[in-house]
Design a protein around this motif. Sequence first.
Motif, PDB file in Angstrom:
ATOM      1  N   ILE A  58       0.757  -1.261   0.048  1.00  0.00           N
ATOM      2  CA  ILE A  58      -0.009  -0.319  -0.136  1.00  0.00           C
ATOM      3  C   ILE A  58       1.100   1.429  -0.144  1.00  0.00           C
ATOM      4  CG2 ILE A  58      -1.748  -1.055   1.213  1.00  0.00           C
ATOM      5  CD1 ILE A  58      -0.934   0.234   3.322  1.00  0.00           C
ATOM      6  N   HIS A  59       0.585   2.255  -0.356  1.00  0.00           N
ATOM      7  CA  HIS A  59       0.655   3.654  -0.374  1.00  0.00           C
ATOM      8  C   HIS A  59       0.276   4.750   0.537  1.00  0.00           C
ATOM      9  CE1 HIS A  59       3.539   2.166  -3.296  1.00  0.00           C
ATOM     10  NE2 HIS A  59       2.483   2.243  -4.593  1.00  0.00           N
ATOM     11  N   LYS A  60       0.726   6.239   1.005  1.00  0.00           N
ATOM     12  CA  LYS A  60       0.327   7.002   1.493  1.00  0.00           C
ATOM     13  C   LYS A  60       0.130   7.304   1.039  1.00  0.00           C
ATOM     14  CE  LYS A  60       0.403   9.357   6.491  1.00  0.00           C
ATOM     15  NZ  LYS A  60       0.722   9.490   7.221  1.00  0.00           N
ATOM     16  N   ALA A  69      -4.152   0.831  -1.947  1.00  0.00           N
ATOM     17  CA  ALA A  69      -3.154  -0.237  -1.933  1.00  0.00           C
ATOM     18  C   ALA A  69      -2.167  -0.037  -3.358  1.00  0.00           C
ATOM     19  CB  ALA A  69      -4.237  -1.918  -2.710  1.00  0.00           C
ATOM     20  N   CYS A  70      -1.271  -0.785  -3.814  1.00  0.00           N
ATOM     21  CA  CYS A  70      -0.610  -0.365  -4.517  1.00  0.00           C
ATOM     22  C   CYS A  70      -0.964  -1.473  -6.006  1.00  0.00           C
ATOM     23  CB  CYS A  70       1.069  -0.320  -4.854  1.00  0.00           C
ATOM     24  SG  CYS A  70       1.869  -0.390  -6.022  1.00  0.00           S
ATOM     25  N   HIS A  71      -1.557  -0.504  -7.248  1.00  0.00           N
ATOM     26  CA  HIS A  71      -1.747  -1.757  -8.021  1.00  0.00           C
ATOM     27  C   HIS A  71      -0.660  -0.951  -9.130  1.00  0.00           C
ATOM     28  CE1 HIS A  71      -5.723  -1.267  -6.183  1.00  0.00           C
ATOM     29  NE2 HIS A  71      -5.800  -2.730  -6.337  1.00  0.00           N
ATOM     30  N   ASN A  72       0.347  -0.658  -9.329  1.00  0.00           N
ATOM     31  CA  ASN A  72       1.594   0.246 -10.408  1.00  0.00           C
ATOM     32  C   ASN A  72       2.912  -1.424 -10.050  1.00  0.00           C
ATOM     33  OD1 ASN A  72       2.995   1.072 -11.846  1.00  0.00           O
ATOM     34  ND2 ASN A  72       3.034   2.875 -10.634  1.00  0.00           N
ATOM     35  N   SER A  73       2.681  -2.054 -10.733  1.00  0.00           N
ATOM     36  CA  SER A  73       3.596  -3.138 -10.658  1.00  0.00           C
ATOM     37  C   SER A  73       5.290  -2.083 -11.101  1.00  0.00           C
ATOM     38  CB  SER A  73       3.591  -4.274 -12.301  1.00  0.00           C
ATOM     39  OG  SER A  73       3.644  -3.707 -13.578  1.00  0.00           O
ATOM     40  N   SER A  74       4.732  -1.471 -12.098  1.00  0.00           N
ATOM     41  CA  SER A  74       6.606  -0.762 -11.610  1.00  0.00           C
ATOM     42  C   SER A  74       7.202   0.357 -10.595  1.00  0.00           C
ATOM     43  CB  SER A  74       6.461   0.097 -12.973  1.00  0.00           C
ATOM     44  OG  SER A  74       6.174   1.370 -12.920  1.00  0.00           O
ATOM     45  N   CYS A  75       6.160   0.163 -10.277  1.00  0.00           N
ATOM     46  CA  CYS A  75       6.418   0.538  -8.520  1.00  0.00           C
ATOM     47  C   CYS A  75       7.136   0.428  -7.444  1.00  0.00           C
ATOM     48  CB  CYS A  75       5.979   1.951  -7.908  1.00  0.00           C
ATOM     49  SG  CYS A  75       4.977   0.855  -6.603  1.00  0.00           S
ATOM     50  N   GLN A  76       8.839   1.073  -7.386  1.00  0.00           N
ATOM     51  CA  GLN A  76       9.842   0.245  -6.665  1.00  0.00           C
ATOM     52  C   GLN A  76       8.945   0.391  -5.459  1.00  0.00           C
ATOM     53  OE1 GLN A  76      12.657   2.355  -7.826  1.00  0.00           O
ATOM     54  NE2 GLN A  76      13.397   0.658 -10.242  1.00  0.00           N
ATOM     55  N   THR A  93      -5.604   7.781  -7.576  1.00  0.00           N
ATOM     56  CA  THR A  93      -4.972   6.578  -9.086  1.00  0.00           C
ATOM     57  C   THR A  93      -3.564   6.823  -8.692  1.00  0.00           C
ATOM     58  OG1 THR A  93      -7.725   7.539 -10.284  1.00  0.00           O
ATOM     59  CG2 THR A  93      -5.960   6.044 -11.832  1.00  0.00           C
ATOM     60  N   GLU A  94      -3.318   6.256  -8.750  1.00  0.00           N
ATOM     61  CA  GLU A  94      -1.826   5.729  -8.635  1.00  0.00           C
ATOM     62  C   GLU A  94      -1.409   6.501 -10.393  1.00  0.00           C
ATOM     63  OE1 GLU A  94      -0.517   2.619  -6.633  1.00  0.00           O
ATOM     64  OE2 GLU A  94       1.610   2.979  -7.490  1.00  0.00           O
ATOM     65  N   ILE A  95      -0.237   6.598 -10.840  1.00  0.00           N
ATOM     66  CA  ILE A  95       0.145   7.140 -12.233  1.00  0.00           C
ATOM     67  C   ILE A  95       1.498   5.995 -12.245  1.00  0.00           C
ATOM     68  CG2 ILE A  95       1.023   8.534 -13.770  1.00  0.00           C
ATOM     69  CD1 ILE A  95      -0.284  10.770 -12.114  1.00  0.00           C
TER      70      ILE A  95
HETATM   71 ZN   LIG Z   1       2.591   1.574  -6.009  1.00  0.00          ZN
END
Ligand SMILES: [Zn+2]
Lengths: 132, 132
Positions: A58-60, A69-76, A93-95
């Motif tokens: 998850i991210h804050k 929740a993280c839905h971005n496979s590229s965010c390390q 929205t997660e970019i």
């Molecule tokens: Zn993410």
Amino acid sequence: MHKEHNLTKNQKIIFDLIDKSPQPLKAYSILYNVQKKGIKAPLQVYRALDKLVEIGKIHKIESRNAFIACHNSSCQVAKATAFSICEICEKVTEISSTGLSKYLANFKDKDGMKYSKYNLEFFGLCKKCTLK
Amino acid sequence: MHKEHNLTKNQKIIFDLIDKSPQPLKAYSILYNVQKKGIKAPLQVYRALDKLVEIGKIHKIESRNAFIACHNSSCQVAKATAFSICEICEKVTEISSTGLSKYLANFKDKDGMKYSKYNLEFFGLCKKCTLK
DNA sequence: TACATAGTGTTATATTATAACAATTAAAAA
DNA sequence: TTTTTAATTGTTATAATATAACACTATGTA
Ligand SMILES: [Zn+2]
Ligand SMILES: [Zn+2]
Ligand SMILES: [Zn+2]
Ligand SMILES: [Zn+2]
């Protein structure tokens, strides 16, 4: 891709709730929603949130004190995050833009310093709210 | 360049304190520091902070719940902010990079949406802390 | 087993921020 | 200048967000 982490009971309860939510959730709203599952105190929520953030599940959203929740496979693993936030309906929205993440990961300030981590929050109106 | 705003008494007291501080200040630390000047309640501080943020004289560092004076003539009244934050000593510096601000101001997500505002926080080690 | 590490449950408390209302001051319109 | 409108102030109370401290339990690993 996320490394598989074996979540503990509390972590799993709280992650599942956040993962199912269409918008970011705040800690105390999470608390109210998991009390029937036996999580009674703020600390139990915050501890799970801390861990979930740490492992990147998850991210804050800092400007909102809320968690998504993280839905971005590229965010390390929480090291490079970018979000768009609608100032009317609060949709977040997660970019996931390769261009953006490359640009920021390689950004050097005028002293030539590079950074190990960043968080970017864009604000504006989402499509739906633009049309109103 | 900042438009000149005629700050009110409380706004001026609080801005002067933040402006003189080498690091970002938190609201209650500001409160303790201005009590001798007659500002006694949190709300008086928060109201001044809100206004100062709105007119772009200060910025909020979201990940730290702290406030720093703007020293960046190119940041358009709180609409486009970028900071570097040292994770050891907590030194915060406002980044003024034409390249960065142009890139972000023109960034469009995959739906072609542009944003009216952004806030970016970079994390890493400052020069001093890198050498330790 | 023995030890180390991570997670849990609990109470209390710290920190950050806003609501509500009355009074005052400053600005601008008449 | 008077009127009136908006912005700011002062104050008390309270909401919302987050952590400290301590005892206990589960899990992994040597
Ligand atoms: Zn993410
Ligand atoms: Zn919207
Ligand atoms: Zn600035
Ligand atoms: Zn440092």
